[in-house]
Design a protein around this motif. Structure first.
Motif, PDB file in Angstrom:
ATOM      1  N   LYS A 153     121.543  20.417 131.554  1.00 32.76           N
ATOM      2  CA  LYS A 153     121.286  21.827 131.881  1.00 32.76           C
ATOM      3  C   LYS A 153     121.285  22.738 130.663  1.00 32.76           C
ATOM      4  CE  LYS A 153     123.096  21.186 136.517  1.00 32.76           C
ATOM      5  NZ  LYS A 153     124.096  21.552 137.530  1.00 32.76           N
ATOM      6  N   ILE A 154     121.523  22.193 129.465  1.00 26.91           N
ATOM      7  CA  ILE A 154     121.509  23.003 128.254  1.00 26.91           C
ATOM      8  C   ILE A 154     120.683  22.313 127.177  1.00 26.91           C
ATOM      9  CG2 ILE A 154     123.780  24.005 128.737  1.00 26.91           C
ATOM     10  CD1 ILE A 154     124.963  22.132 126.644  1.00 26.91           C
ATOM     11  N   LYS A 155     120.303  23.065 126.142  1.00 23.27           N
ATOM     12  CA  LYS A 155     119.573  22.483 125.011  1.00 23.27           C
ATOM     13  C   LYS A 155     120.170  23.009 123.715  1.00 23.27           C
ATOM     14  CE  LYS A 155     115.273  21.161 127.138  1.00 23.27           C
ATOM     15  NZ  LYS A 155     113.829  20.997 126.949  1.00 23.27           N
ATOM     16  N   LEU A 156     120.225  22.111 122.717  1.00 24.01           N
ATOM     17  CA  LEU A 156     120.782  22.448 121.409  1.00 24.01           C
ATOM     18  C   LEU A 156     119.869  21.899 120.321  1.00 24.01           C
ATOM     19  CD1 LEU A 156     124.465  21.529 122.299  1.00 24.01           C
ATOM     20  CD2 LEU A 156     123.647  23.836 121.779  1.00 24.01           C
ATOM     21  N   LYS A 157     120.108  22.316 119.088  1.00 23.52           N
ATOM     22  CA  LYS A 157     119.254  21.916 117.976  1.00 23.52           C
ATOM     23  C   LYS A 157     119.389  20.432 117.651  1.00 23.52           C
ATOM     24  CE  LYS A 157     119.133  26.447 115.700  1.00 23.52           C
ATOM     25  NZ  LYS A 157     119.475  27.225 114.497  1.00 23.52           N
ATOM     26  N   LEU A 158     118.236  19.797 117.460  1.00 18.29           N
ATOM     27  CA  LEU A 158     118.184  18.405 117.028  1.00 18.29           C
ATOM     28  C   LEU A 158     118.288  18.357 115.507  1.00 18.29           C
ATOM     29  CD1 LEU A 158     117.578  15.418 117.991  1.00 18.29           C
ATOM     30  CD2 LEU A 158     115.202  15.909 117.386  1.00 18.29           C
ATOM     31  N   PRO A 159     119.202  17.551 114.945  1.00 18.07           N
ATOM     32  CA  PRO A 159     119.374  17.526 113.490  1.00 18.07           C
ATOM     33  C   PRO A 159     118.107  17.115 112.734  1.00 18.07           C
ATOM     34  CG  PRO A 159     121.210  16.439 114.562  1.00 18.07           C
ATOM     35  CD  PRO A 159     120.191  16.700 115.621  1.00 18.07           C
ATOM     36  N   LYS A 160     117.913  17.784 111.589  1.00 19.52           N
ATOM     37  CA  LYS A 160     116.828  17.423 110.665  1.00 19.52           C
ATOM     38  C   LYS A 160     117.450  17.322 109.293  1.00 19.52           C
ATOM     39  CE  LYS A 160     112.653  18.490 112.906  1.00 19.52           C
ATOM     40  NZ  LYS A 160     111.247  18.227 112.647  1.00 19.52           N
ATOM     41  N   ASP A 161     118.131  16.223 109.033  1.00 18.88           N
ATOM     42  CA  ASP A 161     118.864  16.067 107.777  1.00 18.88           C
ATOM     43  C   ASP A 161     117.950  15.963 106.567  1.00 18.88           C
ATOM     44  OD1 ASP A 161     121.324  16.181 109.005  1.00 18.88           O
ATOM     45  OD2 ASP A 161     121.376  14.042 109.411  1.00 18.88           O
ATOM     46  N   ASP A 162     116.687  15.620 106.780  1.00 20.76           N
ATOM     47  CA  ASP A 162     115.761  15.490 105.657  1.00 20.76           C
ATOM     48  C   ASP A 162     115.139  16.825 105.268  1.00 20.76           C
ATOM     49  OD1 ASP A 162     114.487  15.541 108.128  1.00 20.76           O
ATOM     50  OD2 ASP A 162     112.695  14.556 107.348  1.00 20.76           O
ATOM     51  N   LYS A 163     115.456  17.895 106.004  1.00 21.54           N
ATOM     52  CA  LYS A 163     114.921  19.222 105.701  1.00 21.54           C
ATOM     53  C   LYS A 163     116.057  20.107 105.215  1.00 21.54           C
ATOM     54  CE  LYS A 163     110.788  18.396 107.528  1.00 21.54           C
ATOM     55  NZ  LYS A 163     109.549  18.414 106.790  1.00 21.54           N
ATOM     56  N   ALA A 164     115.952  20.603 103.993  1.00 17.02           N
ATOM     57  CA  ALA A 164     117.044  21.385 103.418  1.00 17.02           C
ATOM     58  C   ALA A 164     116.711  22.862 103.270  1.00 17.02           C
ATOM     59  CB  ALA A 164     117.429  20.813 102.056  1.00 17.02           C
ATOM     60  N   ASP A 165     115.435  23.213 103.332  1.00 18.31           N
ATOM     61  CA  ASP A 165     115.062  24.599 103.041  1.00 18.31           C
ATOM     62  C   ASP A 165     114.896  25.458 104.285  1.00 18.31           C
ATOM     63  OD1 ASP A 165     112.802  23.520 104.084  1.00 18.31           O
ATOM     64  OD2 ASP A 165     111.496  23.967 102.370  1.00 18.31           O
ATOM     65  N   GLY A 166     114.939  24.863 105.459  1.00 24.08           N
ATOM     66  CA  GLY A 166     114.801  25.648 106.679  1.00 24.08           C
ATOM     67  C   GLY A 166     113.372  26.030 106.982  1.00 24.08           C
ATOM     68  N   GLY A 167     112.412  25.610 106.178  1.00 21.91           N
ATOM     69  CA  GLY A 167     111.025  25.979 106.401  1.00 21.91           C
ATOM     70  C   GLY A 167     110.354  25.071 107.408  1.00 21.91           C
ATOM     71  N   TYR A 168     110.880  24.992 108.596  1.00 20.36           N
ATOM     72  CA  TYR A 168     110.339  24.121 109.635  1.00 20.36           C
ATOM     73  C   TYR A 168     110.755  24.668 110.989  1.00 20.36           C
ATOM     74  CZ  TYR A 168     115.155  22.505 109.674  1.00 20.36           C
ATOM     75  OH  TYR A 168     116.515  22.477 109.747  1.00 20.36           O
ATOM     76  N   GLU A 169     110.087  24.201 112.015  1.00 14.85           N
ATOM     77  CA  GLU A 169     110.429  24.568 113.382  1.00 14.85           C
ATOM     78  C   GLU A 169     111.360  23.492 113.928  1.00 14.85           C
ATOM     79  OE1 GLU A 169     109.243  27.345 114.974  1.00 14.85           O
ATOM     80  OE2 GLU A 169     108.214  27.934 113.131  1.00 14.85           O
ATOM     81  N   TYR A 170     112.573  23.858 114.251  1.00 15.82           N
ATOM     82  CA  TYR A 170     113.495  22.879 114.809  1.00 15.82           C
ATOM     83  C   TYR A 170     113.117  22.565 116.256  1.00 15.82           C
ATOM     84  CZ  TYR A 170     115.819  26.851 117.048  1.00 15.82           C
ATOM     85  OH  TYR A 170     116.096  27.957 117.798  1.00 15.82           O
TER      86      TYR A 170
ATOM     87  N   ARG B 203     117.336  10.692 122.081  1.00 13.43           N
ATOM     88  CA  ARG B 203     116.623  10.915 120.825  1.00 13.43           C
ATOM     89  C   ARG B 203     117.507  10.750 119.593  1.00 13.43           C
ATOM     90  NH1 ARG B 203     112.538  14.686 121.046  1.00 13.43           N
ATOM     91  NH2 ARG B 203     112.339  14.285 118.805  1.00 13.43           N
ATOM     92  N   ALA B 204     118.762  11.184 119.681  1.00  9.71           N
ATOM     93  CA  ALA B 204     119.665  11.171 118.528  1.00  9.71           C
ATOM     94  C   ALA B 204     121.110  11.186 119.019  1.00  9.71           C
ATOM     95  CB  ALA B 204     119.392  12.381 117.638  1.00  9.71           C
ATOM     96  N   PRO B 205     122.049  10.719 118.188  1.00 11.84           N
ATOM     97  CA  PRO B 205     123.460  10.724 118.603  1.00 11.84           C
ATOM     98  C   PRO B 205     124.085  12.115 118.594  1.00 11.84           C
ATOM     99  CG  PRO B 205     123.229   9.808 116.392  1.00 11.84           C
ATOM    100  CD  PRO B 205     121.843  10.026 116.904  1.00 11.84           C
ATOM    101  N   ILE B 206     123.372  13.099 118.060  1.00  9.26           N
ATOM    102  CA  ILE B 206     123.840  14.488 118.002  1.00  9.26           C
ATOM    103  C   ILE B 206     122.650  15.379 118.354  1.00  9.26           C
ATOM    104  CG2 ILE B 206     124.728  16.305 116.464  1.00  9.26           C
ATOM    105  CD1 ILE B 206     125.958  13.969 114.806  1.00  9.26           C
ATOM    106  N   PRO B 207     122.847  16.371 119.226  1.00  7.96           N
ATOM    107  CA  PRO B 207     124.088  16.862 119.831  1.00  7.96           C
ATOM    108  C   PRO B 207     124.577  15.926 120.936  1.00  7.96           C
ATOM    109  CG  PRO B 207     122.204  18.071 120.698  1.00  7.96           C
ATOM    110  CD  PRO B 207     121.672  17.180 119.631  1.00  7.96           C
ATOM    111  N   SER B 208     125.904  15.888 121.093  1.00 15.53           N
ATOM    112  CA  SER B 208     126.467  14.977 122.091  1.00 15.53           C
ATOM    113  C   SER B 208     127.893  15.339 122.442  1.00 15.53           C
ATOM    114  CB  SER B 208     126.413  13.539 121.576  1.00 15.53           C
ATOM    115  OG  SER B 208     127.270  13.383 120.466  1.00 15.53           O
ATOM    116  N   VAL B 209     128.353  14.704 123.527  1.00 17.34           N
ATOM    117  CA  VAL B 209     129.759  14.748 123.921  1.00 17.34           C
ATOM    118  C   VAL B 209     130.179  13.312 124.195  1.00 17.34           C
ATOM    119  CG1 VAL B 209     129.121  15.246 126.336  1.00 17.34           C
ATOM    120  CG2 VAL B 209     131.464  15.650 125.553  1.00 17.34           C
TER     121      VAL B 209
END
Length: 200
Positions: A21-38, A61-67
Motif C-alpha cells: 500500500k506504499i511506495k518508496l525510492k528504489l536505490p540507485k547506488d551507481d548514480k551519485a549526482d542525482g541527475g536521474y529520475e528515481y 526488485r531489490a532488497p531495499i526498501p524492505s522490512v
C-alpha cells in the motif's frame, strides 16, 4: 515448523497490509549526482534476513526498501507461544530529487493542481530519514488497527516500541540508507504432538 510458520505469517501480513500500500525510492547506488529520475517501488517483506541481490524472490526488485521480521525471544508456556517480534526497516534516500519538488499549476487548484518542477535541481541532504519514519508510521497505524496477525493475537496491552537503529555510541550512519525498528509481542496457541497412551 510452528515458529517458522509464524514468522512467515507475519511477513505475509506485512506485505499485504503495509508494503503493498506504499511506495518508496528504489536505490540507485551507481548514480551519485542525482541527475536521474528515481523509481518508486513497493517495499518487500522478508523473514529473518533480507536476501542479497542475487538471491531475491522472483517478484522482488531489490532488497531495499524492505522490512524484515525477526524474533528477539520467545516463551512457550501452557500450550501458548508468545514471541517478542522485531521489525527491521530499511529505506534509501540520498536527498531531494527534482521529482520531489512540486509547483502549483494555479492557485487554489488543490493537490491535482501541481506539476513536478522543471527547474528544481537535486540536493544531497540528510532528510531521507523521513522515508523510514513514514514506513514506521504506516506500520504502526496498521498494527494499532489490527487485533490479530493471521491466528496470532497482537499483545497491544504490552505496548509497541519503535526507534532508529543505533549502537552503544549513537545512531548508526549508513547514509543514504536509513534504518529503524518496531518491537511488539504476539501470542498464539501452539499444538505439539503428545502421547496420550497412558491416559487410555
Amino acid at each position: 515448523m510452528a515458529i517458522v510458520n509464524d514468522l512467515n505469517k507475519i511477513r505475509d501480513w506485512l506485505q499485504t497490509e503495509v508494503c503493498d500500500k506504499i511506495k518508496l525510492k528504489l536505490p540507485k547506488d551507481d548514480k551519485a549526482d542525482g541527475g536521474y529520475e528515481y523509481e518508486l517501488v513497493n517495499p518487500a517483506a522478508f523473514a529473518l534476513f533480507a536476501p542479497t541481490k542475487d538471491r531475491l524472490p522472483p517478484n522482488v526488485r531489490a532488497p531495499i526498501p524492505s522490512v524484515t521480521v525477526r524474533i528477539k525471544e520467545g516463551v512457550h508456556q501452557d500450550g501458548t507461544n508468545t514471541m517478542q517480534v522485531i521489525l527491521n526497516f530499511c529505506t534509501w534516500n540520498p536527498g531531494t530529487h527534482r521529482q520531489d519538488v512540486f509547483v502549483p499549476v494555479e492557485e487554489g487548484a488543490g493537490i491535482k493542481g501541481y506539476n513536478i518542477s522543471a527547474t528544481a535541481e537535486y540536493k544531497r541532504n540528510a532528510e531521507g530519514w523521513q522515508d523510514v519514519y513514514s514506513f514506521i508510521d504506516a506500520t504502526l497505524r496498521t498494527l494499532e488497527n489490527a487485533v490479530y496477525i493471521a491466528d496470532m493475537r497482537i499483545l497491544a496491552e504490552n505496548g509497541i516500541k519503535y526507534g532508529m537503529t543505533s549502537d552503544k555510541d549513537g545512531l548508526d550512519d549508513f547514509y543514504p540508507y536509513w534504518l529503524a525498528w518496531i518491537e511488539f509481542n504476539v501470542q498464539a496457541g501452539n499444538i505439539r504432538n503428545r502421547s496420550f497412551d497412558e491416559l487410555l
